[in-house]
Design an enzyme around this catalytic site. Structure first.
Site, short mmCIF file in Angstrom:
data_model
loop_
_atom_site.label_atom_id
_atom_site.label_comp_id
_atom_site.label_asym_id
_atom_site.label_seq_id
_atom_site.Cartn_x
_atom_site.Cartn_y
_atom_site.Cartn_z
N LYS A 234 0.84 -1.20 0.00
CA LYS A 234 0.00 0.00 0.00
C LYS A 234 0.87 1.25 0.00
O LYS A 234 0.70 2.15 -0.84
CB LYS A 234 -0.92 0.01 1.22
CG LYS A 234 -1.87 1.20 1.26
CD LYS A 234 -2.46 1.43 2.64
CE LYS A 234 -1.50 2.20 3.51
NZ LYS A 234 -2.11 2.64 4.78
N ASP A 252 -6.23 0.96 0.95
CA ASP A 252 -6.32 1.28 2.37
C ASP A 252 -7.69 0.84 2.89
O ASP A 252 -8.45 0.17 2.20
CB ASP A 252 -6.06 2.77 2.61
CG ASP A 252 -7.19 3.64 2.09
OD1 ASP A 252 -8.08 3.12 1.37
OD2 ASP A 252 -7.20 4.84 2.39
#
Length: 366
Positions: A234, A252
């Site tokens: 991420k 996320d």
């Protein structure tokens, strides 16, 4: 009197007198009478025969009608079946125009792959119109600041990170400076972000790795970024997409929540979500897609109570109705610029300010 007797009483005088007289007239009369009796006898026989002929004749038509009825009843029984077959498709086709959006929303699991791709891309286009100024909501001036800020954003808001990093970068502007920092001093600066001890260890560790392995420069490859302490896929995609212009999907908590609500995927593992969603879009769309989805999750499609009544993509959302559907009540749930409030960045892009967005206040400013 004799004639009457011979006519009226056949048993007594008629027959003997005729035989005794022996006259030609009587004989001829007798002969004529005999055939008449035979004719009379034939008449009942003919009548019986006619009756017999009529009776079978009546029964034969009846027998013929009976099969005819059976033959006619067979098609009658079959007739309803074709009628139902004809009517059912009409009802089905009649309901199709009124139901497509509802069908997609209520039963997205039944939509084809092509329909899913089209719906997903349409949602992205709609969000691009709603958030034309979407951008990374972390303040940064270079890749080093972005990778540190992204690591610090775990378990907290981008606003809190933006209010904290100015003091951190003012004191430790380079990887070399942060690598040699006193952990206790860094912890004190990072305290407002939560989990400050673990985050201090991560940012000092990744700074040392940058100095020792990459000459103090942030690498621009995914396989190198994920080797840094505290950096996962991420964080790596945030850095690649926003600091290096290389497409990536940022999975996320907001992204995960929304793509599952929209039935883009049922996966729960971030890596599998990334792969599933990435397959729905051209690679060139990945970075902006991430911004659009995350912005929408922070402003309208909240985790606990989505503002469904104020959502611009409600007709495309299978989860419509999970939140507040009343437009007036939904408006009260909006956040940031959608509610007339400041955004998360202290130094947002000019496009955001031009669109009416407001900069966030610094730490301690109220």
């Amino acid at each position: 009197m004799g004639e009457q007797g011979s006519d009226g009483g056949r048993k007594t005088a008629g027959a003997p007198r005729t035989a005794a007289a022996g006259t030609g007239a009587s004989a001829s009369a007798a002969k004529k009478a005999a055939p008449s009796k035979k004719a009379a006898a034939r008449k009942p026989a003919a009548a019986k025969k006619a009756a017999a002929e009529k009776t079978p004749g009546a029964t034969k038509p009846a027998a013929k009608k009976a099969p005819a009825k059976k033959a006619s009843s067979a098609p009658l029984k079959k007739a309803p079946a074709p009628r139902k077959q004809v009517v059912a498709p009409k009802k089905a086709t009649a309901s199709v125009p009124a139901a497509p959006a509802k069908t997609v929303a209520a039963h997205p699991q039944g939509e084809s792959r092509t329909a899913l791709v089209r719906r997903a891309r349409r949602i992205n286009r709609e969000l691009a119109e709603v958030y034309p100024y979407a951008h990374p909501e972390l303040d940064f001036e270079n890749p080093f600041q972005l990778v540190v800020a992204t690591v610090l954003s775990a378990q907290t808001t981008d606003l809190r990170v933006n209010q904290t990093t100015p003091a951190l970068f003012a004191k430790y502007p380079t990887p070399e400076d942060l690598a040699a920092a006193n952990p206790e001093e860094v912890e004190e600066i990072l305290r407002p972000t939560g989990f400050f001890r673990a985050k201090t260890k991560s940012v000092i560790g990744l700074s040392k790795a940058l100095v020792e392995q990459f000459g103090g420069e942030v690498p621009g490859r995914l396989e190198d970024l994920v080797k840094l302490p505290g950096v996962g896929r991420k964080t790596a995609f945030v850095v690649l997409g926003n600091a290096f212009g290389r497409p990536g999907i940022t999975v996320d908590t907001h992204f995960q929540r929304l793509v599952r609500r929209w039935k883009w995927t049922d996966e729960t593992d971030p890596d599998k979500i990334e792969a599933a969603v990435g397959a729905l879009f051209p690679k060139s769309d990945w970075t902006d897609l991430s911004h659009h989805v995350i912005w929408h999750g922070r402003r309208i499609c909240h985790a606990r109570k989505p503002a469904c009544g104020a959502c611009p993509i409600a007709p495309l959302c299978p989860a419509y109705g999970e939140g507040e559907t009343d437009p007036e009540k939904a408006k009260k749930l909006l956040k940031y610029e959608k509610a007339g409030q400041p955004g998360q960045r202290l130094k947002p892009p000019q496009a955001y300010l031009d669109a009416g967005g407001r900069a966030a206040p610094p730490l301690g400013a109220g």
